[in-house]
Enzyme design. Structure first.
Site, PDB file in Angstrom:
ATOM      1  N   HIS A 370      10.199  -5.065   1.627  1.00  0.00           N
ATOM      2  CA  HIS A 370       9.114  -5.922   1.143  1.00  0.00           C
ATOM      3  C   HIS A 370       8.557  -6.797   2.251  1.00  0.00           C
ATOM      4  O   HIS A 370       7.369  -7.088   2.295  1.00  0.00           O
ATOM      5  CB  HIS A 370       9.599  -6.790  -0.013  1.00  0.00           C
ATOM      6  CG  HIS A 370      10.365  -6.012  -1.005  1.00  0.00           C
ATOM      7  ND1 HIS A 370      11.377  -6.512  -1.764  1.00  0.00           N
ATOM      8  CD2 HIS A 370      10.280  -4.710  -1.338  1.00  0.00           C
ATOM      9  CE1 HIS A 370      11.878  -5.569  -2.508  1.00  0.00           C
ATOM     10  NE2 HIS A 370      11.237  -4.473  -2.273  1.00  0.00           N
ATOM     11  N   CYS A 683      -4.210   8.660  -1.744  1.00  0.00           N
ATOM     12  CA  CYS A 683      -3.884   7.272  -1.390  1.00  0.00           C
ATOM     13  C   CYS A 683      -2.547   7.135  -0.660  1.00  0.00           C
ATOM     14  O   CYS A 683      -2.010   6.048  -0.563  1.00  0.00           O
ATOM     15  CB  CYS A 683      -3.908   6.381  -2.633  1.00  0.00           C
ATOM     16  SG  CYS A 683      -2.701   6.859  -3.870  1.00  0.00           S
TER      17      CYS A 683
HETATM   18  C1  PEP Z   1       2.519   7.786  -2.551  1.00  0.00           C
HETATM   19  O1  PEP Z   1       3.588   8.183  -3.003  1.00  0.00           O
HETATM   20  O2  PEP Z   1       1.848   8.423  -1.729  1.00  0.00           O
HETATM   21  C2  PEP Z   1       1.991   6.484  -2.962  1.00  0.00           C
HETATM   22  C3  PEP Z   1       0.786   6.103  -2.608  1.00  0.00           C
HETATM   23  O3  PEP Z   1       2.806   5.685  -3.689  1.00  0.00           O
HETATM   24  P1  PEP Z   1       3.970   4.780  -3.046  1.00  0.00           P
HETATM   25  O4  PEP Z   1       3.832   4.866  -1.559  1.00  0.00           O
HETATM   26  O5  PEP Z   1       3.777   3.425  -3.595  1.00  0.00           O
HETATM   27  O6  PEP Z   1       5.188   5.477  -3.560  1.00  0.00           O
END
Ligand code: PEP
Ligand code: MG
Length: 756
Positions: A370, A683
């Site tokens: 974090h 993303c």
């Molecule tokens: C991912 O898994 O690509 C994502 C965007 O989610 P996180 O990184 O929060 O797991």
């Protein structure tokens, strides 16, 4: 055969003599000579020698009583060589009645030491660093007892302090001076990009001990008791302040503190050190130095963690004894501060005055920690997993932090500073270029518009919407505010929070992702049993469907906060369509509830899913009928596609997201969405890397969501790209048997002057 016994009283007498010597006129070598003479006499030893560490990992004989004087400044041993080298290498004491029969004994003829049979040596330690070795030797086969070892350690500690403050050596050349002036590069891992140069500020600064030697051990024990008492109640206070932002997160650590704070063994060692003549604070420091030295030997991560807890506790105790406070506590952070710590929580980082902070360096830490997320949000260069950082870095020293390569340079040379200044200037120049294109359209040379969005998780992230010119938030990780609290936020608290997100985003759309907890994202107040494989365990939508009230409350809050405007919401880790249906059902109930209560609904609701689990792709037709949009979470998708832990440093780089298999998979996803005209975003981290983003555009992706600092570089890339050309090029590559297409894509970009 034991000689005169050196009890605690003897040790105190010796410390007083040393103190008198240091206060006197003699300086330099003569002071050292008298020091060894006093120690030898007091310990009833024929020999006493001081070896100091020199650059190049060698120990040099600096002074001796009893060995030949011509060996002084001549006899040198590598760290690890001989018994003295062994003491330095392992930072542990040795006491041998028959030293010469020890397998590590190294004979140095110039010293004339062959006539001395017994040897007792202890490391001279300061801040976990071995500065040298203090040795006594006797002709007889003397058995040194525990008390004598203890007494010699106390003397060594006093010598370390004297050496560090130049009292021992005077202003002449010293080992410490030379060693600390050498530049030193330490490698770690990149936790946030960026370059910085500044001065070391220890998050837990070493406390200055003004008085080492005590007149009266009894009163020191009383002071210790009072400080322990004060520390206990401070820890209890912290534990009780359940509403304090970071207390929840640190609860476990605090519980461990309390356990250690009551540990009689640890306190017992401090009392023993007081009994040898030290003040209470010097005694705590002695025990802490031992702990640090031991920590350097321990490889087991669990044990290291425990020993580190003990070290933190010692720091707290020292603060109670000396009344010193940290820079965060006093609010007196010096400018150009580079924060150096073993580890820290996100709230602790936020305690500091951001305007003075240049970078953060940790001995531990991981990309998903974090504190790293907060550092990224603050735009603070950050390097983690720098081994032995705390034993090398001293307060106020110059330090370069290279967040691009995951390294730091302590005490940089002129050349290094210059190279760095050039790199920083180049980076600033690049940033100025990105600022110039901020308001220009994100459009390829052949007129294909690409939507560039940011990933966010903290309110401070949202300021980057303006600074980058991003069109909105493509992924709002709602779990982050949940993680830094000690209790589950109720609906009104959540409503207020989401409203604030909207307020800071203005007219730009925000895609909220419902809670993705579990795995490495723990909520202090949610019991999650340890899965053997947490990333594939009880996390995200799996928890939400098993504990529907969590999700319902979140959806309720999102609906309320979005009243009168569009709500975009998506669910994480959906593995099959029935899970999406179940989540949709909970949303429907909350919508009905809102209507029943006559509250104003959002003007429009768009519901989507993350595509992170490969299985979901094989239900694409059914999925596309149900969703308004899909967002590919390539971080998780790739870890499941390749069965490769995304956090594993050992496996990083083993598989490439630019491999034919990964790109083919992404291509198929893009084709399905384009055919059904379903909005598609990516993303994961790959969206923010120019070469990867170039490939994604070639595969048909038109919305990319990334960390704010990536917007500029990706925009510069796509404005120099011909989308149809890269699409055609990729078409010829996807069936190749290559491990990765990275170099082919890089060559393509180079030949066409595409800014990757
Ligand atoms: C991912 O898994 O690509 C994502 C965007 O989610 P996180 O990184 O929060 O797991
Ligand atoms: Mg994910």
């Amino acid at each position: 055969m034991s000689q005169a016994s050196l009890g605690p009283g003897g040790s105190r007498r010796l410390l007083k003599r040393l103190r008198d010597l240091m206060a006197g006129d003699v300086t330099g070598q003569e002071r050292l000579n008298q020091t060894v003479r006093i120690i030898a006499a007091d310990m009833v030893a024929e020999v006493c020698s001081i070896y100091m560490a020199r650059p190049g990992d060698v120990l040099e004989l600096f002074a001796t009583e009893g060995l030949k004087q011509e060996a002084v400044h001549k006899t040198r041993l590598a760290i690890g060589e001989g018994l003295v080298g062994d003491i330095a290498a392992h930072a542990h004491p040795l006491a041998l009645a028959d030293a010469q029969s020890h397998p590590n004994f190294a004979y140095k003829p110039e010293t004339g030491e062959e006539i001395f049979h017994s040897l007792m040596g202890v490391p001279i330690l300061r801040g976990g660093r071995v500065l040298g070795v203090l040795v006594v030797q006797n002709r007889s086969f003397r058995e040194y007892d525990e008390e004598e070892i203890e007494a010699l350690q106390t003397i060594a500690m006093v010598l370390a302090e004297l050496a560090a403050s130049d009292v021992l050596f005077g202003s002449t050349e010293t080992a410490i001076e030379t060693a600390t002036q050498l530049p030193q590069r330490l490698d770690g891992i990149k936790l946030n990009e960026g370059l910085a140069i500044g001065r070391v500020v220890l998050h837990q600064p070493r406390i200055t001990i003004r008085q080492m030697v005590a007149e009266d051990p009894a009163s020191e024990r009383v002071r210790l008791d009072a400080a322990v008492e004060g520390m206990h109640s401070a820890i209890d206070d912290l534990l009780q302040r359940a509403d304090l932002g970071h207390a929840g997160e640190h609860r476990e650590i605090l519980e461990t503190y309390r356990m250690f704070a009551e540990d009689r063994g640890w306190l017992g060692r401090i009392v023993e050190a007081i009994n040898t003549g030290l003040t209470a604070e010097a005694a705590v420091q002695r025990v802490q130095d031992d702990t640090r030295a031991r920590m350097n030997q321990v490889t087991d991560p669990y044990l290291r963690e425990r020993l580190s807890d003990l070290e933190d506790l010692a720091n707290r105790l020292l603060r109670h004894l000396t009344g010193d406070r940290t820079a965060a506590q006093t609010g007196t952070l010096k400018p150009d501060a580079v924060l150096v710590a073993r580890n820290m929580g996100p709230a602790e980082l936020l305690d500091y005055d951001r305007s003075q902070l240049r970078a953060l360096v940790l001995e531990e830490g991981s990309p998903t920690a974090h504190v790293a997320i907060v550092a990224r949000a603050l735009g603070l260069p950050m390097v983690g997993r720098v081994k032995d950082l705390l034993s090398h870095a001293a307060p106020d020293e110059a330090i370069i932090v290279d967040g691009e390569h995951g390294a730091v340079v302590l005490r940089p040379s002129e050349d290094e500073r210059e190279a760095f200044t050039i790199a920083i200037d180049a980076r600033l120049a690049r940033q100025a270029q990105y600022a110039q294109i901020r308001d220009l359209p994100a459009m390829t040379r052949d007129g294909v518009g690409i939507e560039l969005l940011i990933n966010a998780g903290l309110l401070i992230d949202l300021s980057h919407l303006e600074s980058t010119g991003a069109t909105g938030v493509g992924l709002y990780r709602t779990e982050i505010p949940f993680m830094v609290r000690s209790t589950f936020p109720d609906v009104p608290t959540q409503v207020e929070f989401y409203r604030e997100v909207y307020a800071r985003s203005g007219d730009r759309p925000v895609v909220f992702r419902t809670l993705d907890v579990g795995g490495d994202k723990r909520l202090p107040y949610l019991e999650v049993a340890e899965d053997e494989n947490p990333a594939m365990g009880w996390r995200a939508i799996r928890i939400a469907l098993d504990r529907p009230m969590l999700l319902r409350q979140q959806l309720r809050a999102l609906l309320k906060a979005s009243s009168g405007r569009r709500l975009d919401v998506m669910f994480p880790m959906i593995a099959d369509v029935s899970e999406f249906d179940a989540a949709l059902d909970l949303l429907a109930r909350e919508r009905a509830r809102l209507a029943r209560r006559g509250e104003a609904p959002p003007s429009e609701i768009k519901v989507g899913t993350m595509l992170e689990v490969p299985a979901l792709f094989w239900q694409m037709p059914a999925l596309l009928e149900r969703v308004d949009f899909i967002s590919v979470g390539s971080n998780d998708l790739m870890q499941f596609l390749f069965a490769c832990d995304r956090g594993s440093t050992r496996l990083s780089g083993r598989y490439d997201v630019l491999s034919p298999s990964a790109l083919s998979f992404l291509n198929r996803i893009a084709q399905s969405c384009t055919r059904r005209q379903v909005t598609l975003t990516l993303c994961g981290e790959m969206a923010g890397r120019p070469l990867e983003a170039m490939a994604l555009i070639g595969l048909g992706f038109r919305r990319l969501s990334m960390s704010p600092s990536a917007i500029g570089p990706v925009k510069a890339m796509l404005r120099s790209l011909d989308a149809s050309e890269v699409a055609a090029f990729l078409d010829t590559l996807l069936d190749l048997p290559d491990r990765a297409l990275r170099s082919r894509l890089a060559a393509f970009a180079r030949d066409r002057d595409i800014a990757v």
